[in-house]
Motif scaffolding. Structure first.
Motif, PDB file in Angstrom:
ATOM      1  N   GLU A 150       0.789  -0.979  -0.357  1.00 38.92           N
ATOM      2  CA  GLU A 150       0.452  -0.168  -0.029  1.00 38.92           C
ATOM      3  C   GLU A 150       0.630   0.997  -0.302  1.00 38.92           C
ATOM      4  OE1 GLU A 150      -3.216   0.269  -0.511  1.00 38.92           O
ATOM      5  OE2 GLU A 150      -3.278  -1.682  -0.546  1.00 38.92           O
ATOM      6  N   SER A 151       1.368   1.620  -1.495  1.00 35.78           N
ATOM      7  CA  SER A 151       2.687   2.476  -1.294  1.00 35.78           C
ATOM      8  C   SER A 151       1.141   4.229  -1.378  1.00 35.78           C
ATOM      9  CB  SER A 151       3.248   3.349  -2.605  1.00 35.78           C
ATOM     10  OG  SER A 151       3.878   4.235  -2.946  1.00 35.78           O
ATOM     11  N   SER A 152       1.910   4.612  -0.680  1.00 36.01           N
ATOM     12  CA  SER A 152       1.241   6.079  -0.638  1.00 36.01           C
ATOM     13  C   SER A 152       2.030   7.455  -1.172  1.00 36.01           C
ATOM     14  CB  SER A 152       0.523   6.351   0.683  1.00 36.01           C
ATOM     15  OG  SER A 152       1.905   7.108   1.963  1.00 36.01           O
ATOM     16  N   PRO A 153       1.725   8.764  -1.087  1.00 35.85           N
ATOM     17  CA  PRO A 153       1.672   9.997  -1.331  1.00 35.85           C
ATOM     18  C   PRO A 153       3.338  10.337  -0.011  1.00 35.85           C
ATOM     19  CG  PRO A 153      -0.393  10.297  -1.742  1.00 35.85           C
ATOM     20  CD  PRO A 153       0.481   8.966  -1.497  1.00 35.85           C
ATOM     21  N   PHE A 154       3.010  10.119   1.441  1.00 38.28           N
ATOM     22  CA  PHE A 154       3.658   9.938   2.098  1.00 38.28           C
ATOM     23  C   PHE A 154       4.828   9.435   2.029  1.00 38.28           C
ATOM     24  CE2 PHE A 154       5.420   9.764   6.289  1.00 38.28           C
ATOM     25  CZ  PHE A 154       5.439  11.307   6.873  1.00 38.28           C
ATOM     26  N   ARG A 155       5.105   7.914   1.701  1.00 38.28           N
ATOM     27  CA  ARG A 155       5.949   7.285   1.504  1.00 38.28           C
ATOM     28  C   ARG A 155       6.931   7.664   0.091  1.00 38.28           C
ATOM     29  NH1 ARG A 155       6.558   5.575   6.415  1.00 38.28           N
ATOM     30  NH2 ARG A 155       4.813   4.333   7.260  1.00 38.28           N
ATOM     31  N   GLN A 156       5.998   7.687  -0.648  1.00 37.93           N
ATOM     32  CA  GLN A 156       6.787   8.500  -2.112  1.00 37.93           C
ATOM     33  C   GLN A 156       7.820   9.308  -2.229  1.00 37.93           C
ATOM     34  OE1 GLN A 156       4.173   8.472  -5.337  1.00 37.93           O
ATOM     35  NE2 GLN A 156       5.346  10.536  -5.855  1.00 37.93           N
ATOM     36  N   GLU A 157       7.114  10.227  -0.446  1.00 38.93           N
ATOM     37  CA  GLU A 157       8.420  11.638  -0.446  1.00 38.93           C
ATOM     38  C   GLU A 157       8.982  11.324   0.971  1.00 38.93           C
ATOM     39  OE1 GLU A 157       7.932  13.605  -2.410  1.00 38.93           O
ATOM     40  OE2 GLU A 157       6.333  13.573  -3.101  1.00 38.93           O
ATOM     41  N   GLN A 158       8.677  10.253   1.907  1.00 40.76           N
ATOM     42  CA  GLN A 158       9.777  10.219   2.733  1.00 40.76           C
ATOM     43  C   GLN A 158      10.005   8.325   2.858  1.00 40.76           C
ATOM     44  OE1 GLN A 158      11.968   9.686   5.568  1.00 40.76           O
ATOM     45  NE2 GLN A 158      11.168  11.665   6.781  1.00 40.76           N
ATOM     46  N   GLY A 159      11.200   8.230   2.690  1.00 46.14           N
ATOM     47  CA  GLY A 159      11.970   6.818   2.615  1.00 46.14           C
ATOM     48  C   GLY A 159      11.970   5.699   3.860  1.00 46.14           C
ATOM     49  N   ASP A 160      11.854   6.691   5.091  1.00 42.44           N
ATOM     50  CA  ASP A 160      11.733   5.842   5.833  1.00 42.44           C
ATOM     51  C   ASP A 160      10.397   5.269   6.680  1.00 42.44           C
ATOM     52  OD1 ASP A 160      12.195   4.927   9.006  1.00 42.44           O
ATOM     53  OD2 ASP A 160      14.087   7.036   9.460  1.00 42.44           O
ATOM     54  N   TRP A 182      -1.814  13.253   5.603  1.00 47.44           N
ATOM     55  CA  TRP A 182      -1.199  15.125   4.367  1.00 47.44           C
ATOM     56  C   TRP A 182      -2.879  15.161   4.738  1.00 47.44           C
ATOM     57  CZ3 TRP A 182      -0.996   9.981   3.612  1.00 47.44           C
ATOM     58  CH2 TRP A 182      -2.317   8.832   2.490  1.00 47.44           C
ATOM     59  N   ASP A 183      -3.084  16.269   4.082  1.00 46.18           N
ATOM     60  CA  ASP A 183      -3.714  16.694   2.949  1.00 46.18           C
ATOM     61  C   ASP A 183      -3.520  17.168   2.429  1.00 46.18           C
ATOM     62  OD1 ASP A 183      -5.274  17.148   5.967  1.00 46.18           O
ATOM     63  OD2 ASP A 183      -4.211  18.982   6.251  1.00 46.18           O
ATOM     64  N   CYS A 184      -4.881  17.547   0.488  1.00 49.39           N
ATOM     65  CA  CYS A 184      -4.089  17.742  -0.602  1.00 49.39           C
ATOM     66  C   CYS A 184      -5.886  18.585  -1.570  1.00 49.39           C
ATOM     67  CB  CYS A 184      -3.955  16.277  -0.873  1.00 49.39           C
ATOM     68  SG  CYS A 184      -5.052  15.351  -0.863  1.00 49.39           S
ATOM     69  N   GLY A 185      -5.361  18.848  -2.103  1.00 48.89           N
ATOM     70  CA  GLY A 185      -5.619  18.934  -3.079  1.00 48.89           C
ATOM     71  C   GLY A 185      -5.807  19.127  -4.592  1.00 48.89           C
ATOM     72  N   SER A 186      -6.698  18.612  -5.497  1.00 46.79           N
ATOM     73  CA  SER A 186      -6.508  18.818  -7.320  1.00 46.79           C
ATOM     74  C   SER A 186      -7.243  19.286  -7.967  1.00 46.79           C
ATOM     75  CB  SER A 186      -6.594  17.128  -7.388  1.00 46.79           C
ATOM     76  OG  SER A 186      -5.504  16.281  -6.939  1.00 46.79           O
ATOM     77  N   GLU A 187      -6.586  20.656  -9.161  1.00 47.03           N
ATOM     78  CA  GLU A 187      -7.666  20.638  -9.731  1.00 47.03           C
ATOM     79  C   GLU A 187      -6.413  20.928 -11.114  1.00 47.03           C
ATOM     80  OE1 GLU A 187      -8.158  25.061  -9.203  1.00 47.03           O
ATOM     81  OE2 GLU A 187      -5.919  25.212  -8.073  1.00 47.03           O
ATOM     82  N   GLN A 188      -7.449  21.525 -12.184  1.00 48.14           N
ATOM     83  CA  GLN A 188      -6.371  21.080 -13.431  1.00 48.14           C
ATOM     84  C   GLN A 188      -6.179  22.115 -13.939  1.00 48.14           C
ATOM     85  OE1 GLN A 188      -8.625  19.489 -16.658  1.00 48.14           O
ATOM     86  NE2 GLN A 188      -9.817  18.330 -16.273  1.00 48.14           N
ATOM     87  N   GLY A 212      -4.567   7.481  -2.630  1.00 45.02           N
ATOM     88  CA  GLY A 212      -3.334   7.547  -1.930  1.00 45.02           C
ATOM     89  C   GLY A 212      -2.660   6.863  -2.631  1.00 45.02           C
ATOM     90  N   ARG A 213      -2.864   6.304  -4.117  1.00 45.21           N
ATOM     91  CA  ARG A 213      -1.129   4.819  -4.065  1.00 45.21           C
ATOM     92  C   ARG A 213      -0.256   5.870  -4.481  1.00 45.21           C
ATOM     93  NH1 ARG A 213      -2.806  -0.197  -4.627  1.00 45.21           N
ATOM     94  NH2 ARG A 213      -0.998  -0.156  -4.918  1.00 45.21           N
ATOM     95  N   GLY A 214       1.161   5.354  -4.989  1.00 48.98           N
ATOM     96  CA  GLY A 214       1.774   6.779  -5.674  1.00 48.98           C
ATOM     97  C   GLY A 214       2.268   6.282  -6.423  1.00 48.98           C
ATOM     98  N   VAL A 215       3.088   7.605  -7.594  1.00 52.00           N
ATOM     99  CA  VAL A 215       3.077   7.461  -8.619  1.00 52.00           C
ATOM    100  C   VAL A 215       3.243   6.244  -9.499  1.00 52.00           C
ATOM    101  CG1 VAL A 215       4.268   8.823 -10.624  1.00 52.00           C
ATOM    102  CG2 VAL A 215       3.335   9.913  -8.710  1.00 52.00           C
TER     103      VAL A 215
END
Length: 250
Positions: A90-100, A107-113, A173-176
């Motif tokens: 279960e990868s996540s944006p947090f794990r993507q940025e923090q490798g420990d 995290w809080d987030c928001g997307s828009e075009q 919420g999964r990584g890229v």
């Protein structure tokens, strides 16, 4: 320039800095007033004021409205691990940025075009004005703001797919890497550049810093067969973190 040739305000700032580092002026202690600095060092009000400004710019002291200027408690820098992509289920944006793996976070987030700016278009190798999905994150560790991230993905790749919105759909919420794989895009490379700059007011406020703080900026781009499929800027306070890389030897 020899020390003796330094402007008076730098000599005063240097002496006060030494007292702070040595603990003679401990955290939360009040910095000598402008009048006291003027008398002790035999300098003008202008020199005393400029010396205080230097210490504030360095983040050693902070002003408190109606109270005075006080020595700041200096944080112990922590490591911001960068290890590249490793499957973690279960990868996540947090794990993507923090490798420990020992660090948990939210995290809080928001997307828009939006239309790609010239800078983002260059990073994604698309034409300026092409539609991209921008997602902004605020990551927290132990409840405290840790870093900001803004990512851009070309809608030519993800548009009209289940992963168009990074935080919605079946892979929310999964990584890229995982999200791109779901639309048959195989991410095979990632590039990062690390730099530093004065933090923008809104960045520093969101991260719990003070105006004038320097931030570290990690500019990251994921590639699939040489084509950029996501680029992002990760921002954190330079005084709180050191970027540490753990890279395999091939």
């Amino acid at each position: 320039m020899a020390f003796g040739d330094q402007p008076a305000y730098l000599r005063v700032a240097d002496d006060l800095r030494k007292k702070i580092v040595a603990g003679d002026l401990p955290p939360h202690a009040r910095l000598p007033s402008q009048a006291r600095i003027r008398e002790e060092y035999g300098v003008s009000d202008t020199v005393a004021l400029e010396a205080r400004k230097v210490l504030m710019a360095e983040g050693l002291v902070e002003g408190r409205s109606g109270s005075g200027t006080y020595v700041r408690e200096q944080p112990v820098p922590r490591r911001l691990m960068r290890t590249g992509y490793h499957p973690r289920g279960e990868s996540s944006p947090f794990r993507q940025e923090q490798g420990d793996d020992r660090v948990s976070g939210t995290w809080d987030c928001g997307s828009e075009q939006e239309e790609a700016s010239p800078e983002i278009a260059e990073r994604l190798r698309v034409e300026p004005g092409e539609r991209v999905m921008r997602t902004r994150y605020l990551f927290r560790a132990a409840g405290e703001p840790m870093m900001l991230s803004t990512s851009w993905e070309p809608l030519a790749v993800t548009g009209r797919t289940p992963v168009m919105l990074p935080e919605e759909g079946p892979l929310a919420g999964r990584g890229v890497v995982d999200r791109m794989a779901a639309v048959d895009v195989v991410v095979d490379n990632v590039a990062e550049e690390v730099g530093a700059r004065p933090g923008l007011a809104e960045e520093v406020l969101a991260l719990g810093g003070v105006p004038g703080h320097v931030v570290l900026v990690i500019s990251r781009t994921y590639f699939a067969g040489g084509r950029p499929v996501e680029t992002a800027d990760v921002v954190t306070l330079a005084e709180r973190y050191r970027v540490a890389y753990h890279l395999p030897v091939k």
